[in-house]
Design a protein around this motif. Structure first.
Motif, PDB file in Angstrom:
ATOM      1  N   ASP A   5       5.115   9.816   4.590  1.00  0.00           N
ATOM      2  CA  ASP A   5       3.993  10.180   3.712  1.00  0.00           C
ATOM      3  C   ASP A   5       3.974  11.688   3.459  1.00  0.00           C
ATOM      4  OD1 ASP A   5       1.833   9.947   2.078  1.00  0.00           O
ATOM      5  OD2 ASP A   5       0.382   9.415   3.632  1.00  0.00           O
ATOM      6  N   PRO A  17       2.124   5.172  -0.007  1.00  0.00           N
ATOM      7  CA  PRO A  17       1.628   6.366   0.686  1.00  0.00           C
ATOM      8  C   PRO A  17       0.827   7.247  -0.256  1.00  0.00           C
ATOM      9  CG  PRO A  17       3.996   6.510   0.311  1.00  0.00           C
ATOM     10  CD  PRO A  17       3.601   5.117  -0.035  1.00  0.00           C
ATOM     11  N   SER A  18      -0.090   7.995   0.304  1.00  0.00           N
ATOM     12  CA  SER A  18      -0.994   8.814  -0.504  1.00  0.00           C
ATOM     13  C   SER A  18      -0.271   9.916  -1.262  1.00  0.00           C
ATOM     14  CB  SER A  18      -2.071   9.426   0.386  1.00  0.00           C
ATOM     15  OG  SER A  18      -1.481  10.268   1.375  1.00  0.00           O
ATOM     16  N   THR A  19       0.897  10.353  -0.753  1.00  0.00           N
ATOM     17  CA  THR A  19       1.609  11.455  -1.396  1.00  0.00           C
ATOM     18  C   THR A  19       2.583  10.990  -2.470  1.00  0.00           C
ATOM     19  OG1 THR A  19       3.307  11.414   0.341  1.00  0.00           O
ATOM     20  CG2 THR A  19       1.439  12.915   0.656  1.00  0.00           C
ATOM     21  N   TYR A  60       9.060   9.098   1.940  1.00  0.00           N
ATOM     22  CA  TYR A  60       8.143   7.985   1.671  1.00  0.00           C
ATOM     23  C   TYR A  60       7.560   7.476   2.985  1.00  0.00           C
ATOM     24  CZ  TYR A  60       6.405   3.470  -0.023  1.00  0.00           C
ATOM     25  OH  TYR A  60       5.607   2.388  -0.333  1.00  0.00           O
ATOM     26  N   VAL A  81       0.866  -1.175   0.000  1.00  0.00           N
ATOM     27  CA  VAL A  81       0.000   0.000   0.000  1.00  0.00           C
ATOM     28  C   VAL A  81       0.904   1.226   0.000  1.00  0.00           C
ATOM     29  CG1 VAL A  81      -1.779   1.260   1.229  1.00  0.00           C
ATOM     30  CG2 VAL A  81      -1.805  -1.247   1.233  1.00  0.00           C
ATOM     31  N   GLN A 113       5.816   6.123  -8.246  1.00  0.00           N
ATOM     32  CA  GLN A 113       5.221   4.809  -8.060  1.00  0.00           C
ATOM     33  C   GLN A 113       5.560   3.880  -9.219  1.00  0.00           C
ATOM     34  OE1 GLN A 113       1.101   4.735  -6.891  1.00  0.00           O
ATOM     35  NE2 GLN A 113       0.753   2.706  -7.758  1.00  0.00           N
TER      36      GLN A 113
END
Length: 282
Positions: A55, A19-21, A52, A17, A27
């Motif tokens: 986040d 991180p959102s940032t 990372y 999963v 990615q």
């Protein structure tokens, strides 16, 4: 030593999963690294630290990766690490990190998005020795997670007494550079004082990670305004003013710490500074 990995084992691992940032470009590159490196049975797992792990990434962020190696294979991987990095598509440059005192490090740059990746190759047990958090992005089994979960990290903290014991001799050195007319050397010296003394102490005293001048503008904006006055052009008068500001900032920070003062060194340095440079008006 030969390693075998059942095909069903890798397939059974849950997907990472991210991180959102994490930007899409990062990615995509990270997924490629995982795909390539997971095929090498000598690699136990891959961790990611820095922004990372916290986040807090943006498009300017590096990928800071820890590549955990089977201990018996570490020397062989060290000999091949540049070749391993070459397997990642888009590489335009890669070199080892002796210039920062870390030969296990490979620093690489990738096209088309000009992404910077730091690969730190470590024997699995050494992955526990770290200065910030590390998140597992891929692993062959649970050993890397277990190692990280069972250990702690600590960013190196400035030692106010260690600094006080050196600061005045350092400042005398800097003053001689100005007096001799070695202005660029004095400019570089002030950078050293900002990153080694002033910013770490200020951040530490505010309960923040003392990571030098990095993001100090956002983290301590009021202090950064004062710190900016230690920045100088390579000219005598501005350098004298910047040195005075550095000394004033240091004394203010030192007053918030419990240290044994190096009074004689301080008096001698200040007297030398004033006798040599006090006639200069900024």
């Amino acid at each position: 030593m030969k390693h075998t990995t059942p095909a069903t084992h890798l397939a059974s691992l849950a997907p990472c999963v991210f991180p959102s940032t994490l930007p899409a470009s990062h990615q995509q590159l990270l997924q490629q690294i995982i795909t390539v490196f997971s095929k090498d049975p000598r690699i136990v797992g891959i961790g990611a630290s820095g922004s990372y792990a916290s986040d807090s990434m943006d498009k300017y962020s590096d990928l800071d990766l820890v590549i955990a190696i089977e201990p018996e294979d570490f020397e062989q991987v060290m000999a091949e690490r540049l070749t391993m990095v070459d397997k990642i598509k888009g590489k335009v440059a890669a070199f080892t990190g002796e210039h920062v005192g870390e030969p296990r490090l490979v620093i690489a740059l990738y096209a088309p998005d000009a992404l910077h990746v730091d690969y730190k190759f470590v024997a699995l047990p050494d992955a526990a020795q770290r200065v910030d958090d590390t998140k597992v992005v891929w692993q062959r089994d649970e050993r890397l997670s277990q190692l990280l979960d069972g250990s702690s990290y600590q960013y190196p903290q400035p030692d106010p007494q260690w600094i006080e014991s050196r600061f005045w001799t350092w400042m005398h050195y800097g003053a001689t550079k100005i007096a001799r007319g070695e202005y660029f050397e004095a400019v570089e010296f002030l950078s050293f004082i900002r990153s080694t003394v002033l910013s770490p102490l200020a951040l530490q005293q505010q309960g923040l990670t003392p990571s030098g001048v990095r993001k100090v503008e956002q983290r301590l904006p009021e202090f950064a305004t004062e710190l900016a006055l230690t920045i100088s052009t390579a000219e005598k008068a501005p350098l004298v003013a910047a040195f005075r500001q550095a000394i004033a900032l240091y004394i203010g920070l030192r007053d918030n710490s419990e240290v044994k003062l190096c009074t004689e060194a301080e008096q001698l340095c200040v007297a030398y500074f004033e006798s040599e440079l006090s006639s200069i008006i900024a």
